[in-house]
Each structure stands twice: as structure tokens, then as C-alpha cells.
Design a protein around this motif. Structure first.
Motif, PDB file in Angstrom:
ATOM      1  N   PHE A  33       0.835  -1.198   0.000  1.00  0.00           N
ATOM      2  CA  PHE A  33       0.000   0.000   0.000  1.00  0.00           C
ATOM      3  C   PHE A  33       0.869   1.247   0.000  1.00  0.00           C
ATOM      4  N   ASP A  34       0.470   2.197  -0.860  1.00  0.00           N
ATOM      5  CA  ASP A  34       1.133   3.496  -0.886  1.00  0.00           C
ATOM      6  C   ASP A  34       0.543   4.427   0.165  1.00  0.00           C
ATOM      7  N   VAL A  35      -0.751   4.241   0.438  1.00  0.00           N
ATOM      8  CA  VAL A  35      -1.458   5.123   1.361  1.00  0.00           C
ATOM      9  C   VAL A  35      -2.403   4.297   2.222  1.00  0.00           C
ATOM     10  N   VAL A  36      -2.429   4.597   3.532  1.00  0.00           N
ATOM     11  CA  VAL A  36      -3.379   3.990   4.454  1.00  0.00           C
ATOM     12  C   VAL A  36      -4.206   5.121   5.064  1.00  0.00           C
ATOM     13  N   ILE A  37      -5.528   5.009   4.937  1.00  0.00           N
ATOM     14  CA  ILE A  37      -6.424   6.017   5.493  1.00  0.00           C
ATOM     15  C   ILE A  37      -7.380   5.313   6.444  1.00  0.00           C
ATOM     16  N   ASN A  38      -7.348   5.715   7.701  1.00  0.00           N
ATOM     17  CA  ASN A  38      -8.175   5.087   8.727  1.00  0.00           C
ATOM     18  C   ASN A  38      -9.366   5.980   9.052  1.00  0.00           C
ATOM     19  N   LEU A  39     -10.535   5.589   8.553  1.00  0.00           N
ATOM     20  CA  LEU A  39     -11.771   6.325   8.813  1.00  0.00           C
ATOM     21  C   LEU A  39     -12.769   5.492   9.608  1.00  0.00           C
ATOM     22  N   ALA A  40     -12.388   4.298   9.999  1.00  0.00           N
ATOM     23  CA  ALA A  40     -13.326   3.385  10.653  1.00  0.00           C
ATOM     24  C   ALA A  40     -13.630   3.797  12.077  1.00  0.00           C
ATOM     25  N   GLY A  41     -14.803   3.420  12.506  1.00  0.00           N
ATOM     26  CA  GLY A  41     -15.177   3.649  13.891  1.00  0.00           C
ATOM     27  C   GLY A  41     -16.678   3.803  14.050  1.00  0.00           C
ATOM     28  N   GLU A  42     -17.090   3.778  15.280  1.00  0.00           N
ATOM     29  CA  GLU A  42     -18.494   3.977  15.646  1.00  0.00           C
ATOM     30  C   GLU A  42     -18.985   5.295  15.045  1.00  0.00           C
ATOM     31  N   PRO A  43     -20.136   5.283  14.366  1.00  0.00           N
ATOM     32  CA  PRO A  43     -20.671   6.538  13.813  1.00  0.00           C
ATOM     33  C   PRO A  43     -20.891   7.583  14.911  1.00  0.00           C
ATOM     34  N   ILE A  44     -20.657   8.846  14.571  1.00  0.00           N
ATOM     35  CA  ILE A  44     -20.755   9.896  15.587  1.00  0.00           C
ATOM     36  C   ILE A  44     -22.103  10.598  15.598  1.00  0.00           C
ATOM     37  N   ALA A  45     -22.916  10.412  14.567  1.00  0.00           N
ATOM     38  CA  ALA A  45     -24.173  11.155  14.488  1.00  0.00           C
ATOM     39  C   ALA A  45     -25.403  10.286  14.741  1.00  0.00           C
ATOM     40  N   ASP A  46     -25.217   9.002  14.974  1.00  0.00           N
ATOM     41  CA  ASP A  46     -26.350   8.089  15.097  1.00  0.00           C
ATOM     42  C   ASP A  46     -27.041   8.105  16.453  1.00  0.00           C
ATOM     43  N   LYS A  47     -26.298   8.458  17.496  1.00  0.00           N
ATOM     44  CA  LYS A  47     -26.835   8.360  18.851  1.00  0.00           C
ATOM     45  C   LYS A  47     -26.438   9.577  19.673  1.00  0.00           C
ATOM     46  N   LYS A  48     -27.162   9.764  20.768  1.00  0.00           N
ATOM     47  CA  LYS A  48     -26.818  10.834  21.700  1.00  0.00           C
ATOM     48  C   LYS A  48     -25.453  10.535  22.320  1.00  0.00           C
ATOM     49  N   TRP A  49     -24.667  11.579  22.562  1.00  0.00           N
ATOM     50  CA  TRP A  49     -23.306  11.421  23.064  1.00  0.00           C
ATOM     51  C   TRP A  49     -23.281  11.279  24.588  1.00  0.00           C
ATOM     52  N   SER A  50     -23.707  10.150  25.064  1.00  0.00           N
ATOM     53  CA  SER A  50     -23.600   9.853  26.496  1.00  0.00           C
ATOM     54  C   SER A  50     -22.147   9.484  26.797  1.00  0.00           C
ATOM     55  N   ALA A  51     -21.828   9.332  28.054  1.00  0.00           N
ATOM     56  CA  ALA A  51     -20.467   8.917  28.426  1.00  0.00           C
ATOM     57  C   ALA A  51     -20.141   7.559  27.819  1.00  0.00           C
ATOM     58  N   ILE A  52     -21.109   6.662  27.810  1.00  0.00           N
ATOM     59  CA  ILE A  52     -20.893   5.324  27.224  1.00  0.00           C
ATOM     60  C   ILE A  52     -20.664   5.435  25.725  1.00  0.00           C
ATOM     61  N   GLN A  53     -21.465   6.240  25.040  1.00  0.00           N
ATOM     62  CA  GLN A  53     -21.320   6.397  23.594  1.00  0.00           C
ATOM     63  C   GLN A  53     -19.977   7.041  23.248  1.00  0.00           C
ATOM     64  N   LYS A  54     -19.557   8.035  24.012  1.00  0.00           N
ATOM     65  CA  LYS A  54     -18.249   8.647  23.772  1.00  0.00           C
ATOM     66  C   LYS A  54     -17.132   7.615  23.914  1.00  0.00           C
ATOM     67  N   ALA A  55     -17.236   6.768  24.921  1.00  0.00           N
ATOM     68  CA  ALA A  55     -16.224   5.716  25.108  1.00  0.00           C
ATOM     69  C   ALA A  55     -16.225   4.745  23.939  1.00  0.00           C
ATOM     70  N   GLN A  56     -17.408   4.390  23.423  1.00  0.00           N
ATOM     71  CA  GLN A  56     -17.478   3.493  22.272  1.00  0.00           C
ATOM     72  C   GLN A  56     -16.863   4.137  21.032  1.00  0.00           C
ATOM     73  N   ILE A  57     -17.089   5.423  20.865  1.00  0.00           N
ATOM     74  CA  ILE A  57     -16.513   6.140  19.717  1.00  0.00           C
ATOM     75  C   ILE A  57     -14.990   6.107  19.792  1.00  0.00           C
ATOM     76  N   VAL A  58     -14.447   6.448  20.935  1.00  0.00           N
ATOM     77  CA  VAL A  58     -12.985   6.452  21.098  1.00  0.00           C
ATOM     78  C   VAL A  58     -12.431   5.043  20.968  1.00  0.00           C
ATOM     79  N   ASP A  59     -13.020   4.088  21.674  1.00  0.00           N
ATOM     80  CA  ASP A  59     -12.519   2.710  21.649  1.00  0.00           C
ATOM     81  C   ASP A  59     -12.535   2.124  20.246  1.00  0.00           C
ATOM     82  N   SER A  60     -13.580   2.397  19.479  1.00  0.00           N
ATOM     83  CA  SER A  60     -13.671   1.833  18.129  1.00  0.00           C
ATOM     84  C   SER A  60     -12.543   2.347  17.239  1.00  0.00           C
ATOM     85  N   ARG A  61     -12.152   3.571  17.431  1.00  0.00           N
ATOM     86  CA  ARG A  61     -11.062   4.120  16.618  1.00  0.00           C
ATOM     87  C   ARG A  61      -9.696   3.609  17.078  1.00  0.00           C
ATOM     88  N   ILE A  62      -9.526   3.485  18.359  1.00  0.00           N
ATOM     89  CA  ILE A  62      -8.259   2.958  18.871  1.00  0.00           C
ATOM     90  C   ILE A  62      -8.088   1.499  18.474  1.00  0.00           C
TER      91      ILE A  62
END
Length: 121
Positions: free
Chosen positions: A56-85
Motif C-alpha cells: 500500500f502506498d497510502v493507508v487512510i483510517n476512517l473506521a469507527g463507531e458513527p458519531i451522528a447516530d446516537k446521543k453522546w452519552s459517556a458510554i457512547q463517547k467511550a465506544q466512539i474512542v474505543d472503536s477508533r483505537i
């Protein structure tokens, strides 16, 4: 050029993949929803499915829990961060196990006003 894109079926990723295909690039997309990809892209659910002879010449990481689908509770924020990590760690593990010449992976994650920047050399 050869691109590895994670999250290529999401909001940004789908537009990016379409543009890169129009430009004639080769694209491998890691996605949970391969049925959403165009016919001129290769889809994988796990990076281990990628042929060892692809560089691969280029790697682009866009994967992760969608950010607009649910209310940003503490649990949802953790899922967003964890999915990207987790995806970033999977990419790092993949390239450590393959005899390829990639030198740098940069990931930027923005959550509200908080930014997490990882640069792995």
C-alpha cells in the motif's frame, strides 16, 4: 496508487473511495458492510484477508463507531474512542506482521474540542 481504507463505506469514506476510483487508484476497503462497495474495489472484513503481495502506498483510517447516530452519552463517547483505537491497533498489528515498507501511520481523532493524535513510526 494502492490505497488501504478502513471505514470506506461511511459518510466520508464512501465519497473518498468513489473519488479515488474515478482517479484510477486501486482500493482495498476494510468494512463491516461490503455490500455497500462499488464493483471496482476489493473489500475485506479483517486485514488478515489481504494478500501478502499487495503493498500500500497510502493507508487512510476512517473506521469507527458513527458519531451522528446516537446521543453522546459517556458510554457512547467511550465506544466512539474505543472503536477508533481498536482499528488503529489492528492496522499497526497488520503492518508489524507483514514484510512491507510502510513507515508512518497518522491518525487524528476529534471528539468535541478534545483531540487525540497518534503518530506511530
Amino acid at each position: 496508487m494502492n490505497f488501504l481504507i478502513t471505514g470506506g463505506t461511511g459518510f466520508i469514506g464512501s465519497a473518498l473511495c468513489a473519488h479515488l476510483c474515478e482517479q484510477g487508484h486501486n482500493i482495498v476497503v476494510k468494512t463491516r458492510r461490503p455490500e455497500l462497495l462499488g464493483t471496482n474495489m476489493t473489500s475485506v472484513r479483517n486485514l488478515s484477508e489481504i494478500s501478502a503481495d499487495i503493498n500500500f502506498d497510502v493507508v487512510i483510517n476512517l473506521a469507527g463507531e458513527p458519531i451522528a447516530d446516537k446521543k453522546w452519552s459517556a458510554i457512547q463517547k467511550a465506544q466512539i474512542v474505543d472503536s477508533r483505537i481498536e482499528t488503529t491497533e489492528e492496522i499497526i498489528t497488520y503492518f508489524k506482521k507483514t514484510p512491507k515498507n510502510q513507515r508512518c501511520l497518522s491518525v487524528v481523532l476529534l471528539l468535541g474540542i478534545t483531540a487525540l493524535v497518534l503518530v506511530i513510526n
